[in-house]
Structure formats: C-alpha cells, structure tokens
Design an enzyme around this catalytic site. Structure first.
Site, PDB file in Angstrom:
ATOM      1  N   PRO A 119      83.329  73.563  20.658  1.00 42.11           N
ATOM      2  CA  PRO A 119      82.190  74.485  20.586  1.00 42.11           C
ATOM      3  C   PRO A 119      81.382  74.306  19.295  1.00 42.11           C
ATOM      4  O   PRO A 119      81.921  74.393  18.200  1.00 42.11           O
ATOM      5  CB  PRO A 119      82.841  75.875  20.634  1.00 42.11           C
ATOM      6  CG  PRO A 119      84.188  75.644  21.232  1.00 42.11           C
ATOM      7  CD  PRO A 119      84.604  74.278  20.777  1.00 42.11           C
ATOM      8  N   GLU A 120      80.093  74.016  19.472  1.00 40.05           N
ATOM      9  CA  GLU A 120      79.183  73.905  18.337  1.00 40.05           C
ATOM     10  C   GLU A 120      78.246  75.109  18.373  1.00 40.05           C
ATOM     11  O   GLU A 120      78.422  75.999  19.206  1.00 40.05           O
ATOM     12  CB  GLU A 120      78.395  72.587  18.427  1.00 40.05           C
ATOM     13  CG  GLU A 120      79.293  71.358  18.473  1.00 40.05           C
ATOM     14  CD  GLU A 120      78.506  70.047  18.503  1.00 40.05           C
ATOM     15  OE1 GLU A 120      77.359  70.018  18.043  1.00 40.05           O
ATOM     16  OE2 GLU A 120      79.058  69.048  19.004  1.00 40.05           O
TER      17      GLU A 120
END
Ligand SMILES: [Zn+2]
Length: 262
Positions: free
Chosen positions: A2-3
């Site tokens: 997850p960015e």
C-alpha cells in the site's frame, strides 16, 4: 504494498464505515503487529471510546480516539482494513479486530504481518521523530523543486525516500517517471526547472487519478505503465519491450526509448 493512493482509499473506507461508534472491545489475534503497546493496554485505552476522525500522512493513517490519543496504522506489505457487518466471519489474516456496539467490527487484515499498529499522543511528534518529509499530495511546486532539485542521486531514489517526500513507493514512482518521460536513473541535481515542474505535475496526476479510481488495478488506464510492467511487458506508448534495473535498491521498470535521462 500500500502506497499513498491505497492508504488514502483505506482512509476514506474507514471514515465511511467506522467513525462515531462506541468501541466495546479490541480483539488482538496476533500481537506481532502491535508496536510499543501491549494487547492489554491497547484494549484498555480504546474500550468505551469512539474513532472520531482520521488523518493520513504519506503511508501512515492516524485515527483519533480522544484527546492526545491516536491509533496509528501502517499497512506494511499486505495490510488492509476490512469492515464486518453483523456476524460476518473475519478474514483468516485478521490480526486485530475493533468491535463496536452495533455488532459490527473493523478488522486489520495483514497476511504477511509487516503492518504496524501503535497508540500515539501527537501526530506532529511522531512525524518529527520518524523524520518524515511532507506528504506527496500536500507539497507545493516550490517545495518540491527545493527538495528534489537540491539532492544528489537518482530521481527515483529521491521519490522513494520517505524523509524527503512521504507516500510514494516503488510502483507509483515508476508510473510518475513514465508519465514525466524521465529515466529513473536521471541525476536529480541535473534536472531543469521545467523537468522538475513536469515531474511534479506527473506526481499529482498519477496519485490523484489512482485515488479517484480507488486504486483498482482493473480500472487503471491502459496507457499506464502499471498495467504492463514486468517481464514481457511492452511500453503502452511506443510498443517496445520494457526494461528493468535496480535503482535506489528497488526494481524499476521503464521504457528506455520514451524515458530519457535529463
Ligand atoms: Zn516507450
């Protein structure tokens, strides 16, 4: 992993499902993800409170549970929030489950357990202690110019450095550079003002667009690198084979024809 766009999507999901309900219990199924807080303390501090609002900075999500009490969530490699309505069975990898009065629950799901859950008193103090840079969606063009233009090293490594700009990871860094038509190994210090502005605009566009599409890979434009990167992948712009190289310690995918070094 997850960015920024994924964590912003998680934030919006959490805001729309889990705020303003009394927390009746916290079930810790695997304390490995707890940082600097025991299962007992986490439960004791949160029980009876409500999640009031949330704030995202880079890849960190902070959920307010009272005066000087924030739950910090970091989703590591595989973390995500799951909301369970009446009687729904939690996912197998649910590590911590927050139970609410109406029999609904919020699960912190994390297969590989690189995620983090912590209680903190102040977001500012946390950001300072970690030395995190400004959030990639909050940074102005002039700040961005100052940060990127004044550092030596490959532009990709600078985009990935959370202490300079927070939120961008390997996939979106490649996408931003592809959109800006810039080779990931370009020396940042050699970039012109025009290059820096182009990179800034590409960063804003890619992050905003990914958020708008709720980071659903199936809905990302086919003109993006993300849907083509990998072995046998071809450039969606010119059709040539994509290349990979290790830059800033991570595997970069790019088109050697479309992305030039400054
Ligand atoms: Zn190309």
């Amino acid at each position: 992993m997850p960015e920024l766009p994924e964590v912003e999507t998680f934030k919006r999901f959490l805001d729309s499902t889990s705020l303003h309900q009394r927390i009746t219990d916290v079930e810790v199924r695997d304390s490995y993800v707890l940082k600097r807080v025991s299962a007992r303390r986490l439960t004791r501090r949160l029980k009876g409170r409500r999640f009031e609002n949330s704030h995202r900075h880079g890849k960190h999500l902070f959920v307010r549970a009272g005066d000087e009490l924030w739950l910090r969530l970091h989703f590591g490699m595989t973390g995500s929030p799951e909301y369970l309505r009446h009687g729904e069975v939690p996912p197998k990898a649910a590590r911590v489950i927050f139970c609410f009065t109406d029999n609904c629950r919020l699960a912190f799901d994390d297969q590989r357990k690189f995620g983090e859950i912590e209680l903190i008193e102040s977001i500012d103090e946390f950001l300072q202690a970690r030395g995190l840079g400004p959030d990639a969606l909050n940074v102005s063009l002039s700040q961005f110019r100052a940060i990127v233009g004044k550092h030596n090293g490959a532009v990709k490594a600078i985009l990935l450095n959370q202490k300079l700009i927070a939120g961008i990871g390997n996939l979106y860094a490649d996408e931003i550079l592809f959109r800006a038509r810039m080779h990931p190994a370009t020396e940042a210090a050699r970039m012109s003002d025009k290059d820096l502005e182009g990179l800034f605009r590409a960063m804003r566009y890619v992050l905003d667009k990914a958020i708008t599409l709720k980071t659903d890979f199936n809905r990302l434009p086919k003109s993006w690198l993300l849907t083509h990167r990998g072995k046998a992948g071809r450039c969606p712009r010119c059709g040539r084979a994509l290349k990979s190289a290790t830059i800033g310690g991570r595997t970069s995918w790019f088109c050697a024809h479309c992305q030039k070094r400054a």
